[in-house]
Design an enzyme around this catalytic site. Structure first.
Site, mmCIF file in Angstrom:
data_model
loop_
_atom_site.group_PDB
_atom_site.id
_atom_site.type_symbol
_atom_site.label_atom_id
_atom_site.label_comp_id
_atom_site.label_asym_id
_atom_site.label_seq_id
_atom_site.Cartn_x
_atom_site.Cartn_y
_atom_site.Cartn_z
ATOM 1 N N ARG A 276 0.812 -1.213 0.000
ATOM 2 C CA ARG A 276 0.000 0.000 0.000
ATOM 3 C C ARG A 276 0.853 1.275 0.000
ATOM 4 O O ARG A 276 0.570 2.222 -0.728
ATOM 5 C CB ARG A 276 -0.893 -0.016 1.248
ATOM 6 N N ARG A 312 -13.112 -0.841 -1.824
ATOM 7 C CA ARG A 312 -12.646 -0.549 -0.462
ATOM 8 C C ARG A 312 -13.716 0.112 0.428
ATOM 9 O O ARG A 312 -13.862 -0.277 1.587
ATOM 10 C CB ARG A 312 -11.366 0.289 -0.489
ATOM 11 N N CYS A 342 -26.332 -2.553 -8.561
ATOM 12 C CA CYS A 342 -27.552 -2.806 -7.806
ATOM 13 C C CYS A 342 -27.252 -3.399 -6.429
ATOM 14 O O CYS A 342 -27.510 -4.580 -6.166
ATOM 15 C CB CYS A 342 -28.449 -3.744 -8.600
HETATM 16 C C1 LIG Z 1 -0.484 -7.871 1.765
HETATM 17 C C2 LIG Z 1 0.843 -8.261 2.275
HETATM 18 C C3 LIG Z 1 1.875 -7.319 2.381
HETATM 19 C C4 LIG Z 1 1.680 -5.863 2.049
HETATM 20 O O1 LIG Z 1 0.858 -5.219 2.942
HETATM 21 P P1 LIG Z 1 0.633 -3.631 2.801
HETATM 22 O O2 LIG Z 1 -0.247 -3.291 3.918
HETATM 23 O O3 LIG Z 1 0.016 -3.382 1.474
HETATM 24 O O4 LIG Z 1 1.998 -2.992 2.913
HETATM 25 C C5 LIG Z 1 3.108 -7.751 2.795
HETATM 26 N N1 LIG Z 1 3.329 -9.055 3.115
HETATM 27 C C6 LIG Z 1 2.365 -9.979 3.034
HETATM 28 C C7 LIG Z 1 2.667 -11.375 3.391
HETATM 29 C C8 LIG Z 1 1.100 -9.614 2.614
HETATM 30 O O5 LIG Z 1 0.139 -10.544 2.548
#
Ligand SMILES: *Cc1c(COP(=O)(O)O)cnc(C)c1O
Length: 415
Positions: A276, A312, A342
């Protein structure tokens, strides 16, 4: 930096006006800033400083191959959770030797694919997976490099759907079982212990849960070392939060300093898996207002993007800023910004003060992560196009889906 800014009342992504992008490519449209993505990646790289380290972008946040290509160009590794994601890294020209493979339900086929690709590490999440990986590696005549994803049982204090490091979550091997897991890996001829990892949740805005998790992991590392099980790397996962509204986000340098303080003079290579925080703020979803529906208590702005494009708000009650692409001096009114799907959960934002009319353009900000990649064709809506802007150049990095493509893999039954 998000790459988005307003000039003379008009929203720009880098040097390109969002209005011109909407005119050229249509809406709904995802737009990303290459510079913002690169800058966020480099911030991680810089925060980890001189210590041997690898930033593995958690590509489930946004897996468009052009975005992967840009990050691969910086030397990024990738955290994958499926065989499909491995294929994308390959298609983007990424370095397969910098891939770590996470996920609770890897199939044998996916394990075989990743072994053939020669990835850096399997982050294993269960005893069953350890057994299966040992068998698949043996059948291929190779030795699989393994890290155990330890579930440290710490509360990341985030939304329950994105908390992953609690005993009751499905992720990782329970702290109390981890020692056994390592013993089993060390005793297997087709597995090689190389690291330890954890990932405690997403959208974390506090350093404390990371410190709690790391101190538990380090105690385990020390215990293993005393039993001659020696690790090369420590993978701290991802989860760093971004600002959607007014969140106080982590300062990466302070976060890294806190991690290094816990680690002390143990000389593990450090891996991080941010998703993210690399792409979240670097993207926006442009949408146009199809209709305005005045109501007694509130007004609805019905836009051409919907929960199938951006789930989201419906899934996590997430709040994302919604702004007009071109500012207006008309008085503002209160709107629920909703899509045509819908479902009553089909909203993008509720109770927003906006000055808009039919056919105006809106931008839903911070839509770079967990947005396009979670989109669907619900209501037989083709998925949006994606554009990456680099300075004054716009690259179409995913075409808008055609209506025919929606049922192209379906067939009629013989009658
Ligand atoms: C989703 C995930 C991340 C990344 O998480 P963010 O919150 O997007 O930084 C890192 N490691 C694993 C194992 C994940 O499943």
């Amino acid at each position: 930096m998000s790459g988005f800014e307003r000039r003379n009342g008009e929203l720009f992504v880098e040097s390109v006006s969002c209005q011109s992008l909407a005119q050229q490519y249509g809406t709904p449209l995802f737009v990303y800033s290459r510079a913002a993505i690169e800058q966020s990646w480099k911030a991680f790289d810089a925060a980890l400083g001189d210590r041997p380290h690898l930033v593995c972008y958690a590509m489930k946040a946004n897996s468009n191959i052009a975005l992967l290509q840009v990050l691969a160009g910086l030397g990024s590794g990738f955290d994958i959770v499926s065989g499909g994601e491995l294929k994308r890294v390959e298609a983007a020209g990424g370095d397969l030797k910098k891939v770590v493979f996470s996920g609770v339900g890897k199939t044998r086929d996916e394990m075989a694919m990743a072994l053939e690709a020669g990835i850096l590490c399997f982050n294993v999440e269960s005893m069953d997976e350890i057994g299966e990986l040992a068998e698949v590696a043996a059948a291929h005549g190779v030795i699989a490099p393994v890290s155990v994803r330890v579930n440290p049982d710490v509360d990341a204090k985030t939304h329950p759907y994105i908390s992953t490091g609690l005993k009751d979550n499905k992720f990782g091997i329970a702290f109390d079982d981890a020692q056994n897991a390592y013993r089993r890996i060390a005793d297997s001829a087709s597995l090689n212990v190389i690291g330890m990892d954890c990932h405690i949740g997403s959208q974390l805005t506090d350093i404390a849960p990371y410190q709690d998790a790391l101190s538990r992991l380090l105690a385990l590392c020390d215990l293993l070392e005393s039993q001659d099980i020696v690790l090369k790397h420590l993978d701290l996962g991802g989860g760093q939060g971004i600002r959607y509204k007014d969140e106080e986000t982590l300062n990466l340098d302070a976060w890294a300093a806190a991690m290094f303080q816990e680690i002390g003079d143990r000389n593990y290579e450090i891996i991080v898996e941010p998703g993210r925080s690399i792409v979240g703020n670097a993207g926006a979803l442009l949408t146009s207002v199809n209709a305005i529906k005045p109501g007694e208590h509130k007004n609805f702005a019905i836009v051409d993007a919907a929960m199938n494009d951006l789930i989201r708000p419906a899934l996590y009650s997430a709040w994302q800023e919604i702004v007009p692409v071109v500012e207006s001096s008309e008085p503002q009114k209160l709107y629920d910004v909703v899509g045509p799907v819908c479902e009553s959960a089909d909203f993008l934002g509720k109770e927003r003060e906006l000055a808009i009319e039919k056919n105006d353009l809106l931008a839903i900000l911070s839509a770079g992560a967990y947005s396009f990649c979670m989109s669907s064709n619900y209501n037989s809506r083709p998925r949006a196009a994606e554009v990456m802007v680099d300075g004054d150049t716009a690259h179409l990095i995913r075409q808008r889906e055609s209506l025919e493509s929606l049922y192209a893999s379906e067939s009629l039954i013989a009658s």
